[in-house]
Scaffold this motif. Structure first.
Motif, PDB file in Angstrom:
ATOM      1  N   ARG A   1      26.793 103.876 -26.989  1.00 36.27           N
ATOM      2  CA  ARG A   1      25.471 103.570 -26.471  1.00 36.27           C
ATOM      3  C   ARG A   1      24.677 102.809 -27.538  1.00 36.27           C
ATOM      4  NH1 ARG A   1      23.375 108.177 -22.268  1.00 36.27           N
ATOM      5  NH2 ARG A   1      25.431 108.812 -21.494  1.00 36.27           N
ATOM      6  N   PRO A   2      23.575 102.169 -27.130  1.00 37.30           N
ATOM      7  CA  PRO A   2      22.838 101.349 -28.099  1.00 37.30           C
ATOM      8  C   PRO A   2      22.064 102.185 -29.111  1.00 37.30           C
ATOM      9  CG  PRO A   2      21.676 101.402 -26.004  1.00 37.30           C
ATOM     10  CD  PRO A   2      23.004 102.074 -25.778  1.00 37.30           C
ATOM     11  N   THR A   3      21.831 101.569 -30.262  1.00 35.41           N
ATOM     12  CA  THR A   3      21.028 102.166 -31.322  1.00 35.41           C
ATOM     13  C   THR A   3      19.668 101.470 -31.365  1.00 35.41           C
ATOM     14  OG1 THR A   3      21.770 100.585 -32.985  1.00 35.41           O
ATOM     15  CG2 THR A   3      23.129 102.558 -32.660  1.00 35.41           C
ATOM     16  N   GLU A   4      18.813 101.956 -32.252  1.00 31.91           N
ATOM     17  CA  GLU A   4      17.516 101.299 -32.454  1.00 31.91           C
ATOM     18  C   GLU A   4      17.714  99.855 -32.895  1.00 31.91           C
ATOM     19  OE1 GLU A   4      13.995 101.935 -35.644  1.00 31.91           O
ATOM     20  OE2 GLU A   4      14.426 103.689 -34.389  1.00 31.91           O
ATOM     21  N   SER A   5      18.705  99.618 -33.757  1.00 36.22           N
ATOM     22  CA  SER A   5      18.992  98.247 -34.190  1.00 36.22           C
ATOM     23  C   SER A   5      19.391  97.377 -33.005  1.00 36.22           C
ATOM     24  CB  SER A   5      20.109  98.250 -35.244  1.00 36.22           C
ATOM     25  OG  SER A   5      19.707  98.911 -36.416  1.00 36.22           O
ATOM     26  N   ASP A   6      20.203  97.925 -32.111  1.00 36.91           N
ATOM     27  CA  ASP A   6      20.612  97.167 -30.925  1.00 36.91           C
ATOM     28  C   ASP A   6      19.414  96.826 -30.047  1.00 36.91           C
ATOM     29  OD1 ASP A   6      23.451  97.169 -31.402  1.00 36.91           O
ATOM     30  OD2 ASP A   6      23.492  99.258 -30.749  1.00 36.91           O
ATOM     31  N   ALA A   7      18.529  97.795 -29.859  1.00 36.82           N
ATOM     32  CA  ALA A   7      17.352  97.556 -29.020  1.00 36.82           C
ATOM     33  C   ALA A   7      16.464  96.470 -29.627  1.00 36.82           C
ATOM     34  CB  ALA A   7      16.561  98.846 -28.838  1.00 36.82           C
ATOM     35  N   ASP A   8      16.253  96.547 -30.938  1.00 30.97           N
ATOM     36  CA  ASP A   8      15.412  95.540 -31.588  1.00 30.97           C
ATOM     37  C   ASP A   8      16.058  94.156 -31.503  1.00 30.97           C
ATOM     38  OD1 ASP A   8      13.623  97.527 -32.210  1.00 30.97           O
ATOM     39  OD2 ASP A   8      14.277  97.743 -34.289  1.00 30.97           O
ATOM     40  N   TYR A   9      17.373  94.096 -31.642  1.00 34.85           N
ATOM     41  CA  TYR A   9      18.049  92.806 -31.555  1.00 34.85           C
ATOM     42  C   TYR A   9      17.985  92.266 -30.126  1.00 34.85           C
ATOM     43  CZ  TYR A   9      21.402  89.108 -32.486  1.00 34.85           C
ATOM     44  OH  TYR A   9      21.982  87.871 -32.632  1.00 34.85           O
ATOM     45  N   HIS A  10      18.129  93.136 -29.154  1.00 34.46           N
ATOM     46  CA  HIS A  10      18.029  92.738 -27.749  1.00 34.46           C
ATOM     47  C   HIS A  10      16.698  92.033 -27.493  1.00 34.46           C
ATOM     48  CE1 HIS A  10      18.266  92.903 -23.388  1.00 34.46           C
ATOM     49  NE2 HIS A  10      17.214  93.700 -23.327  1.00 34.46           N
TER      50      HIS A  10
ATOM     51  N   ALA B   1      12.863 103.203 -23.839  1.00 31.73           N
ATOM     52  CA  ALA B   1      11.546 102.803 -23.355  1.00 31.73           C
ATOM     53  C   ALA B   1      10.448 103.211 -24.329  1.00 31.73           C
ATOM     54  CB  ALA B   1      11.289 103.400 -21.972  1.00 31.73           C
ATOM     55  N   LEU B   2      10.534 104.428 -24.849  1.00 32.44           N
ATOM     56  CA  LEU B   2       9.539 104.886 -25.812  1.00 32.44           C
ATOM     57  C   LEU B   2       9.572 104.040 -27.076  1.00 32.44           C
ATOM     58  CD1 LEU B   2       9.943 108.756 -25.441  1.00 32.44           C
ATOM     59  CD2 LEU B   2       8.002 107.353 -24.676  1.00 32.44           C
ATOM     60  N   HIS B   3      10.780 103.660 -27.498  1.00 38.50           N
ATOM     61  CA  HIS B   3      10.911 102.844 -28.699  1.00 38.50           C
ATOM     62  C   HIS B   3      10.331 101.450 -28.481  1.00 38.50           C
ATOM     63  CE1 HIS B   3      12.562 101.019 -32.292  1.00 38.50           C
ATOM     64  NE2 HIS B   3      13.156 100.100 -31.540  1.00 38.50           N
ATOM     65  N   ILE B   4      10.685 100.808 -27.366  1.00 40.62           N
ATOM     66  CA  ILE B   4      10.227  99.442 -27.108  1.00 40.62           C
ATOM     67  C   ILE B   4       8.720  99.403 -26.905  1.00 40.62           C
ATOM     68  CG2 ILE B   4      10.320  97.545 -25.431  1.00 40.62           C
ATOM     69  CD1 ILE B   4      13.266  98.218 -24.998  1.00 40.62           C
ATOM     70  N   GLY B   5       8.194 100.366 -26.171  1.00 40.83           N
ATOM     71  CA  GLY B   5       6.772 100.352 -25.877  1.00 40.83           C
ATOM     72  C   GLY B   5       5.888 100.784 -27.021  1.00 40.83           C
ATOM     73  N   GLY B   6       6.482 101.470 -28.000  1.00 34.77           N
ATOM     74  CA  GLY B   6       5.665 102.091 -29.038  1.00 34.77           C
ATOM     75  C   GLY B   6       4.882 101.132 -29.899  1.00 34.77           C
ATOM     76  N   ASP B   7       5.409  99.938 -30.167  1.00 34.72           N
ATOM     77  CA  ASP B   7       4.738  99.021 -31.092  1.00 34.72           C
ATOM     78  C   ASP B   7       4.699  97.603 -30.549  1.00 34.72           C
ATOM     79  OD1 ASP B   7       3.394  98.660 -33.560  1.00 34.72           O
ATOM     80  OD2 ASP B   7       5.182  97.746 -34.434  1.00 34.72           O
ATOM     81  N   CYS B   8       4.846  97.442 -29.237  1.00 32.39           N
ATOM     82  CA  CYS B   8       4.903  96.079 -28.696  1.00 32.39           C
ATOM     83  C   CYS B   8       3.533  95.407 -28.709  1.00 32.39           C
ATOM     84  CB  CYS B   8       5.505  96.065 -27.298  1.00 32.39           C
ATOM     85  SG  CYS B   8       4.500  96.839 -26.020  1.00 32.39           S
TER      86      CYS B   8
END
Length: 439
Positions: A298-307, A40-47
């Motif tokens: 578990r997912p990585t930052e790359s996985d989250a960005d691809y999602h 959540a912190l990663h996705i919200g940080g620069d959206c």
């Protein structure tokens, strides 16, 4: 804000420092998240990025037809060969090919809507001429009116997406979405942080009205759909957790809304190392929290960005706002449609008009796609919106804007023009006319 974003490479006086920084970044992107809270912190940080408004980027998709045989879908090799002959585009657009062979121009971010429109028109002229020289025509409609769905792009991502859609029970809609729809995407700045909630809410509220204004796709695959925007009809048949609006008419923080949306959306593809479809319904949060260890991890930052690239809401935050709900419309119309949308978001007075005008129809997505400007409430909202934009149009867009205002006042869109052309020439003839007519 950008449509053709370049990755920023860290700079340093020492090469070792640069290498270390790049290596650290790669390790971070491959580190598994501990839980959904970290994601959540990663996705919200620069959206969404704090800053002024005004910059506009455009992406325009066009269906590609063989002028000698419009039922024959040009193959990947032929499209690649033609694209290789296209000279440098004066507006700086990148050329890509969609899964069904639609050709997309993605323009760079420019200072304002008129400059973005001018650059895209110039690039469209060069691209269209090169394709016509090769016996191919580019048609700006929201849906392929003639041919059945068929994938020509051989990319592994699209093969895996087909598998996902079959498993999720949306095979037909998924195939049509990938290979038979085309849109104009308008990318605008997120704006100042203290205005994000209002701005994102307005971008959504404008959706139904602008869908009605831009509707150009009454036919799909050789059949009349009974809808003014068959493209939007297709999107509405995909799962709402991935393709539905992020916001309704609420006042929630758009960053939190996007984070919730992304975490609740099911994982479509996992790289292992090639894209592999996930055929069970697994919300990304479940993967991150270890309840569904896809790929044994578990997912990585790359996985989250691809999602995030597999989520297709009508307004998608990418630092800027990517507005995805417009049908692709012919060259005589889209400049006015683009200017209208950008102006209603970026001009404070026009934005106030738009917010008031669209409030009664802010969530009528399906009604807009089905009835278009034939719905009296949408028609009323559309007249007020395009009139407000026309009052602010520069001289170079005056003709296009006057044409759009006239059409909207009469309750017409490009869908009506195409219907009339089909009645006169048949579907193939009407398609070829669009592919070969001058601006």
């Amino acid at each position: 804000m950008a449509t053709n974003e370049r990755s920023a490479v860290p700079t340093s006086e020492g090469t070792d420092d640069v290498t270390t920084t790049v290596s650290d970044a790669r390790q971070r992107r491959q580190r598994e998240f501990a839980d959904a809270d970290e994601v959540a912190l990663h996705i919200g940080g620069d959206c969404l990025r704090d800053g002024p408004v005004g910059t506009v980027g455009l992406e325009i998709e066009a269906h590609c037809f063989d002028l000698a045989d419009p039922m024959r879908r040009p193959g990947w090799d032929r499209l690649s060969d033609v694209i290789a002959t296209v000279p440098a585009l004066p507006g700086g657009s990148a050329i890509t090919v969609e899964p069904g062979g639609a050709v997309e121009l993605s323009g760079p971010p420019l200072e304002d809507a008129p400059r973005a429109i001018e650059a895209m028109l110039a690039d469209r002229r060069v691209l269209t001429a090169a394709f016509r020289e090769a016996g191919l025509g580019l048609v700006l409609l929201g849906a392929d009116p003639l041919r059945p769905a068929q994938r020509v792009n051989p990319g592994g991502r699209y093969r895996a997406m087909e598998t996902f859609f079959r498993a999720s029970g949306t095979e037909a809609a998924g195939a049509a979405m990938m290979t038979s729809t085309a849109s104009i995407q308008v990318n605008v700045d997120a704006g100042p942080r203290d205005g994000w909630t209002e701005r994102v809410r307005l971008a959504h509220a404008l959706g139904p009205t602008m869908i009605a204004v831009a509707a150009s796709s009454p036919l799909l695959g050789g059949e009349s759909t009974g809808w003014r925007s068959a493209r939007q009809r297709v999107w509405s048949r995909l799962d709402s957790a991935r393709c539905g609006p992020i916001l309704g008419a609420g006042d929630d923080d758009p960053v939190n809304d996007w984070v919730r949306y992304a975490l609740n959306a099911p994982v479509m593809l996992v790289h292992d190392p090639e894209p592999t479809a996930v055929t069970d319904w697994v919300p990304f949060a479940d993967w991150a929290d270890g309840r569904a260890p896809l790929g044994g991890r578990r997912p990585t930052e790359s996985d989250a960005d691809y999602h995030l690239t597999t989520l297709f809401p009508p307004v998608r935050p990418r630092g800027f706002l990517e507005i995805r709900y417009l049908d692709s419309v012919p060259d005589g119309v889209w400049p006015a449609v683009v200017f209208t949308l950008a102006t209603l978001l970026d001009d404070p007075v026009a934005a106030d008009v738009a917010a008031e005008a669209t409030e009664p129809v802010a969530t009528d997505w399906d009604r807009a796609a089905r009835d278009g400007l034939g719905d009296p409430h949408l028609h009323c909202a559309a007249v007020r919106c395009v009139t407000a934009a026309a009052e602010r149009a520069p001289a170079e867009l005056a003709f296009s804007m006057a044409r759009l205002v006239d059409r909207v006042e009469r309750g017409r869109s490009a869908a009506d023009d195409f219907d009339e052309s089909v009645a006169e020439l048949g579907i193939a003839g009407a398609t070829i006319r669009l592919a070969t007519e001058d601006e």
